[in-house]
Design an enzyme around this catalytic site. Structure first.
Site: not given
Ligand code: ISJ
Length: 385
Positions: A141, A190, A234, A368
């Site tokens: 990952k 987070e 993940e 996303e």
């Molecule tokens: C890296 C980010 O978020 C991270 C990545 C995520 C994912 O890929 O699902 C979710 C939450 C965070 O751990 C961000 O918001 O920039």
């Protein structure tokens, strides 16, 4: 002196050369700090910990994501501040001696957006990581970020920004650190590490899906996320890594499987992790142990950090770094500097990343990251009203 109102504090924030605002997701802890009594630059956890211990009240700031350096920034390469005065809103307590009369603010209209530049080649670059992961199954990952530059007609009104953060992102942490012509703003969901009298809390937050347009669709999407093998995988990497890094310093309590965390734009897989610390561990010692988790870095970590440096076009600075508050006794709370932007003069740089696995669809990951930029984008759009 009577305790200032929220509006007075926000106006003061906009007027001040140096200011900090920190609020926890539940808003039970909130601080406003103004001015600088002392500053600490750089990214050494132990240096900051030793310095924080010498202070009479909490310090605020963050560490850069990695050792790469952001040009022309005093904030983005690691910065902590002991404010001249600190308002603890929860306890209605003032640290330091107030000299500002909280004069009447001059209302200033916020700037308009003049242009927006995105890294359009991001999916192609991310595809090279996917190809590598498909060939090398030990590369599990990597979280790859992108940046968006937004040019503005002038300086943001930070009083308006603070008010908009409160209404637009009610269940996130809020962190706004301002120093001269720079500021870093985060509405992160987070937590990295909270330590309070020997008890600690962290969380796995990884795995994302959009919100539905109505309740039924929203619930359907949540169920889809809870059953999606890529997102579960993940997420599992994050939880497993956190548990293994903390195992010898704490007794851990965590649920059997992930839950759903909802924010206005996205829903995440979420695993709260709590515990009792065995010894005298400070919030910074735990943050150093945990950072970067595979929620922001990847697995294995050395390969992921090298891949981030190769594939991302710009250093992250405080984006995805540990940011937060540290008390003199070593307790405090560090969060992860995502859903964030860096303001410098008339440019806002927005950041977002996504967890990439061998079976990632790079276009879906691009979308996303766009959703994850929406909270900061909305704050900017709200200014021009
Ligand atoms: C890296 C980010 O978020 C991270 C990545 C995520 C994912 O890929 O699902 C979710 C939450 C965070 O751990 C961000 O918001 O920039």
């Amino acid at each position: 002196m009577s305790f200032p109102t929220e509006k007075q504090l926000r106006d003061r924030f906009d007027r001040s050369e140096h200011a900090v605002y920190f609020a926890t997701a539940d808003k039970r802890t909130r601080y406003y700090g103004f001015g600088v009594r002392e500053e600490k630059f750089g990214a050494d956890f132990q240096d900051v910990a030793a310095w924080a211990r010498e202070q009479r009240y909490p310090v605020f700031g963050g560490f850069s994501f990695d050792e790469q350096s952001v040009a022309d920034s005093a904030l983005m390469n690691g910065y902590f501040v002991l404010p001249e005065v600190l308002y603890d809103i929860t306890d209605q307590y003032l640290w330091g001696r107030e000299t500002d009369p909280f004069g009447a603010p001059t209302p200033i209209a916020g700037p308009a957006i003049t242009s927006q530049t995105d890294e359009q080649d991001w999916p192609d670059r991310v595809q090279t990581a996917v190809d590598d992961m498909q060939k090398n199954s030990n590369h599990q990952k990597v979280v790859l970020g992108r940046q968006r530059q937004v040019r503005l007609t002038g300086k943001l009104n930070l009083a308006t920004l603070l008010a908009d953060l409160a209404t637009q992102q009610p269940n996130s942490y809020h962190f706004v650190l301002k120093r001269g012509d720079e500021a870093f703003v985060s509405a992160t969901p987070e937590r990295l590490a909270k330590v309070n009298r020997g008890q600690f809390e962290t969380a796995g937050v990884a795995g994302t899906i959009r919100r539905g347009t109505d309740e039924a669709e929203d619930a359907r999407l949540a169920t889809e996320l809870l059953q999606d093998p890529k997102n579960l995988q993940e997420h599992a990497y994050v939880v497993e890594t956190i548990v293994s890094r903390l195992q010898d310093v704490a007794t851990l309590t965590l649920p059997d499987g992930p839950q759903i965390m909802k924010n206005p734009q996205v829903q995440h897989l979420y695993t709260p992790i709590a515990g009792q610390l065995n010894g005298d561990n400070t919030v910074l010692a735990l943050a150093e142990r945990l950072h970067p988790t595979p929620a922001l870095g990847g697995k294995p970590v050395d390969w992921a950090m090298a891949t981030i440096q190769t594939i991302e076009q710009h250093p992250r600075g405080l984006f995805a770094g540990p940011i937060g508050v540290v008390k003199p006794d070593g307790d405090g709370e560090m969060i992860v500097g995502i859903r964030s932007m860096w303001l410098k003069q008339r440019t806002a740089t927005l950041f977002a990343g996504a967890g990439i696995l061998a079976d990632s669809d790079v276009q879906a990951e691009f979308e996303e990251t766009g959703l994850k930029m929406t909270p900061m984008m909305n704050l900017l759009k709200e200014q021009d009203k």
